[in-house]
Design a protein around this motif. Structure first.
Motif, PDB file in Angstrom:
ATOM      1  N   SER A  22      16.886   1.890 -35.885  1.00 50.34           N
ATOM      2  CA  SER A  22      18.150   2.203 -36.543  1.00 50.34           C
ATOM      3  C   SER A  22      18.800   3.432 -35.908  1.00 50.34           C
ATOM      4  N   GLY A  23      19.994   3.714 -36.354  1.00 48.47           N
ATOM      5  CA  GLY A  23      20.689   4.914 -35.907  1.00 48.47           C
ATOM      6  C   GLY A  23      19.970   6.195 -36.306  1.00 48.47           C
TER       7      GLY A  23
ATOM      8  N   ARG B 277      17.661   7.502 -33.584  1.00 45.86           N
ATOM      9  CA  ARG B 277      18.268   7.592 -32.243  1.00 45.86           C
ATOM     10  C   ARG B 277      17.821   8.795 -31.427  1.00 45.86           C
ATOM     11  N   TRP B 278      17.343   9.862 -32.063  1.00 47.64           N
ATOM     12  CA  TRP B 278      16.916  11.042 -31.318  1.00 47.64           C
ATOM     13  C   TRP B 278      15.413  11.123 -31.153  1.00 47.64           C
TER      14      TRP B 278
ATOM     15  N   THR C  24      12.348  10.367 -29.196  1.00 45.67           N
ATOM     16  CA  THR C  24      12.023   9.942 -27.838  1.00 45.67           C
ATOM     17  C   THR C  24      10.640  10.439 -27.459  1.00 45.67           C
TER      18      THR C  24
END
Length: 54
Positions: free
Chosen positions: A35-36, A39-40, A42
């Motif tokens: 999901s959004g 997004r961060w 990693t």
């Protein structure tokens, strides 16, 4: 394993959440990452085990 109540209790007791995970538990992690909101995130190793062997 899930057919043996004693074994199920043993493995559940090894997790901080005191239960055996279900497919929905992993699906929630995957949904978050896809999901959004994820997004961060990693380069991480996510331990999605309910606290097994803490």
């Amino acid at each position: 394993m899930l057919e043996d109540p004693e074994l199920t209790r043993y493995y559940a007791s090894q997790a901080a959440l005191n239960r055996i995970g279900k497919p929905d538990d992993i699906a929630a992690v995957v949904t978050f990452l896809a999901s959004g909101d994820g997004r961060w995130v990693t380069g991480q190793v996510l331990e999605a085990s309910g606290g097994m062997h803490l």
